[in-house]
Design a protein around this motif. Sequence first.
Motif, PDB file in Angstrom:
ATOM      1  N   LEU A 146       0.834  -1.201   0.000  1.00 16.64           N
ATOM      2  CA  LEU A 146       0.000   0.000   0.000  1.00 16.64           C
ATOM      3  C   LEU A 146       0.869   1.252   0.000  1.00 16.64           C
ATOM      4  N   ARG A 147       0.548   2.193  -0.898  1.00 20.15           N
ATOM      5  CA  ARG A 147       1.354   3.408  -1.004  1.00 20.15           C
ATOM      6  C   ARG A 147       1.074   4.369   0.144  1.00 20.15           C
ATOM      7  N   ASP A 148      -0.170   4.391   0.605  1.00 20.30           N
ATOM      8  CA  ASP A 148      -0.558   5.321   1.669  1.00 20.30           C
ATOM      9  C   ASP A 148      -1.200   4.550   2.825  1.00 20.30           C
ATOM     10  N   PRO A 149      -0.383   3.970   3.707  1.00 21.80           N
ATOM     11  CA  PRO A 149      -0.938   3.175   4.816  1.00 21.80           C
ATOM     12  C   PRO A 149      -1.936   3.937   5.674  1.00 21.80           C
ATOM     13  N   GLU A 150      -1.768   5.276   5.759  1.00 22.88           N
ATOM     14  CA  GLU A 150      -2.681   6.059   6.593  1.00 22.88           C
ATOM     15  C   GLU A 150      -4.084   6.121   5.981  1.00 22.88           C
ATOM     16  N   ARG A 151      -4.220   5.746   4.713  1.00 15.71           N
ATOM     17  CA  ARG A 151      -5.526   5.748   4.048  1.00 15.71           C
ATOM     18  C   ARG A 151      -6.094   4.340   3.914  1.00 15.71           C
ATOM     19  N   PHE A 152      -5.685   3.471   4.797  1.00 15.30           N
ATOM     20  CA  PHE A 152      -6.113   2.073   4.739  1.00 15.30           C
ATOM     21  C   PHE A 152      -7.631   1.932   4.756  1.00 15.30           C
ATOM     22  N   GLY A 153      -8.309   2.750   5.560  1.00 15.68           N
ATOM     23  CA  GLY A 153      -9.769   2.665   5.639  1.00 15.68           C
ATOM     24  C   GLY A 153     -10.422   2.923   4.293  1.00 15.68           C
ATOM     25  N   GLY A 154      -9.938   3.949   3.584  1.00 17.48           N
ATOM     26  CA  GLY A 154     -10.479   4.245   2.262  1.00 17.48           C
ATOM     27  C   GLY A 154     -10.206   3.135   1.275  1.00 17.48           C
ATOM     28  N   TRP A 155      -8.987   2.584   1.330  1.00 21.58           N
ATOM     29  CA  TRP A 155      -8.640   1.469   0.450  1.00 21.58           C
ATOM     30  C   TRP A 155      -9.547   0.271   0.731  1.00 21.58           C
ATOM     31  N   LEU A 156      -9.775   0.007   2.024  1.00 24.90           N
ATOM     32  CA  LEU A 156     -10.609  -1.128   2.412  1.00 24.90           C
ATOM     33  C   LEU A 156     -12.048  -0.938   1.920  1.00 24.90           C
ATOM     34  N   ALA A 157     -12.575   0.274   2.072  1.00 23.14           N
ATOM     35  CA  ALA A 157     -13.939   0.555   1.628  1.00 23.14           C
ATOM     36  C   ALA A 157     -14.060   0.391   0.112  1.00 23.14           C
ATOM     37  N   THR A 158     -13.064   0.882  -0.625  1.00 17.66           N
ATOM     38  CA  THR A 158     -13.076   0.744  -2.087  1.00 17.66           C
ATOM     39  C   THR A 158     -13.022  -0.723  -2.493  1.00 17.66           C
ATOM     40  N   THR A 159     -12.181  -1.492  -1.813  1.00 17.85           N
ATOM     41  CA  THR A 159     -12.072  -2.919  -2.111  1.00 17.85           C
ATOM     42  C   THR A 159     -13.386  -3.627  -1.828  1.00 17.85           C
ATOM     43  N   ALA A 160     -14.020  -3.290  -0.714  1.00  9.21           N
ATOM     44  CA  ALA A 160     -15.312  -3.909  -0.382  1.00  9.21           C
ATOM     45  C   ALA A 160     -16.368  -3.545  -1.421  1.00  9.21           C
ATOM     46  N   ARG A 161     -16.377  -2.298  -1.876  1.00 11.35           N
ATOM     47  CA  ARG A 161     -17.348  -1.892  -2.898  1.00 11.35           C
ATOM     48  C   ARG A 161     -17.150  -2.686  -4.187  1.00 11.35           C
ATOM     49  N   ARG A 162     -15.899  -2.868  -4.576  1.00 17.77           N
ATOM     50  CA  ARG A 162     -15.627  -3.630  -5.796  1.00 17.77           C
ATOM     51  C   ARG A 162     -16.127  -5.066  -5.666  1.00 17.77           C
ATOM     52  N   GLU A 163     -15.897  -5.657  -4.493  1.00 21.83           N
ATOM     53  CA  GLU A 163     -16.362  -7.030  -4.283  1.00 21.83           C
ATOM     54  C   GLU A 163     -17.886  -7.077  -4.280  1.00 21.83           C
ATOM     55  N   CYS A 164     -18.529  -6.062  -3.707  1.00 24.17           N
ATOM     56  CA  CYS A 164     -19.997  -6.004  -3.723  1.00 24.17           C
ATOM     57  C   CYS A 164     -20.518  -5.927  -5.153  1.00 24.17           C
ATOM     58  N   LEU A 165     -19.884  -5.110  -5.980  1.00 27.64           N
ATOM     59  CA  LEU A 165     -20.320  -4.967  -7.371  1.00 27.64           C
ATOM     60  C   LEU A 165     -20.132  -6.264  -8.140  1.00 27.64           C
ATOM     61  N   ARG A 166     -19.061  -6.998  -7.823  1.00 27.00           N
ATOM     62  CA  ARG A 166     -18.857  -8.289  -8.485  1.00 27.00           C
ATOM     63  C   ARG A 166     -19.972  -9.262  -8.111  1.00 27.00           C
ATOM     64  N   VAL A 167     -20.365  -9.233  -6.836  1.00 29.30           N
ATOM     65  CA  VAL A 167     -21.473 -10.095  -6.401  1.00 29.30           C
ATOM     66  C   VAL A 167     -22.750  -9.722  -7.133  1.00 29.30           C
ATOM     67  N   LEU A 168     -23.026  -8.423  -7.234  1.00 23.41           N
ATOM     68  CA  LEU A 168     -24.248  -7.976  -7.906  1.00 23.41           C
ATOM     69  C   LEU A 168     -24.212  -8.297  -9.390  1.00 23.41           C
ATOM     70  N   GLN A 169     -23.054  -8.196 -10.014  1.00 25.39           N
ATOM     71  CA  GLN A 169     -22.933  -8.575 -11.413  1.00 25.39           C
ATOM     72  C   GLN A 169     -23.173 -10.066 -11.585  1.00 25.39           C
ATOM     73  N   GLY A 170     -22.709 -10.844 -10.606  1.00 22.59           N
ATOM     74  CA  GLY A 170     -22.938 -12.285 -10.657  1.00 22.59           C
ATOM     75  C   GLY A 170     -24.409 -12.625 -10.592  1.00 22.59           C
ATOM     76  N   ARG A 171     -25.170 -11.847  -9.807  1.00 20.06           N
ATOM     77  CA  ARG A 171     -26.617 -12.066  -9.737  1.00 20.06           C
ATOM     78  C   ARG A 171     -27.260 -11.810 -11.096  1.00 20.06           C
ATOM     79  N   LYS A 172     -26.828 -10.736 -11.767  1.00 20.80           N
ATOM     80  CA  LYS A 172     -27.390 -10.418 -13.081  1.00 20.80           C
ATOM     81  C   LYS A 172     -27.140 -11.554 -14.065  1.00 20.80           C
ATOM     82  N   ARG A 173     -25.993 -12.186 -13.903  1.00 17.10           N
ATOM     83  CA  ARG A 173     -25.646 -13.273 -14.831  1.00 17.10           C
ATOM     84  C   ARG A 173     -26.556 -14.473 -14.636  1.00 17.10           C
TER      85      ARG A 173
END
Length: 200
Positions: A78-105
Motif C-alpha cells: 500500500l502506497r498510503d498506509p494512513e488511508r487504509f480505511g479508504g482502500w478497504l472501503a473501495t475494495t469492499a465496494r468492488r467485491e460487492c459490485l462483483r457479487v451484484l454482477q454475478g446475480r445479473k448473470r
Amino acid sequence: MTTITSLTDRRARARGERPTEALVEAAAAGEPLAWQQLIDRYAVLIRSVCRSHRLCDADAEDVSQLTWLRAVEHIGRLRDPERFGGWLATTARRECLRVLQGRKRVIPTADEVRNPLFAAHVDEEEIALAAERRAAVRQALTVLPDRQRTLLRVLHSEREPSYEAVSEQLGMPIGSIGPTRGRALQRVREEIHLAPLSAA
C-alpha cells in the motif's frame, strides 16, 4: 476532506490505541495483534458497505472475507498506509459490485444471455472471476475446524457482536477470540493461494 481513516484514528487515539498507519505497518511485518486490531477497527465499515449494496447475509459474508483476504495480500504494497480505511472501503465496494454482477448473470434466460444488448452491459470475465473467488473462499472455509469456521461467521454477522457476546455464545475465553480468528484467516489465505485461481 476528512477521510474514513482520519475519523477512525481520532477515535482510536482517544482510546489510547495505535493509529492506522502504525497498525498497517505492523500487520505487514506479520504482527498478529495488529491484524486483530485492524479487523476490530474496520469490520463495521465493511459491513456498512455491504448493507449499502443491499447484499444478503451470505453474500455480505463472502465480501467481508474476500476484502480481508485482499488486505492480507496487498498490505505490504500500500502506497498510503494512513488511508487504509479508504482502500478497504473501495475494495469492499468492488467485491460487492462483483457479487451484484454475478446475480445479473444468473437471472437472464439463455436467449437473453445471447442477446447483444445484454452482453454489452455484462463483463463475462469479471462475472466468472467473482464466482471463482466466492467459490474459493467457501471451499477454504470448509477446511477450517468447526470452532474457527463458526467464529468467523459469528464475528462477521450483521449483529456486530461484542467479544463478550461471542465468548458467551461459543463458550470461548475472550482472550482466545482474537488469536483464533487470526489463525483462521491465515489458514483461509493459505487455502486461497493453494487453489488454482486464474486471478492469482
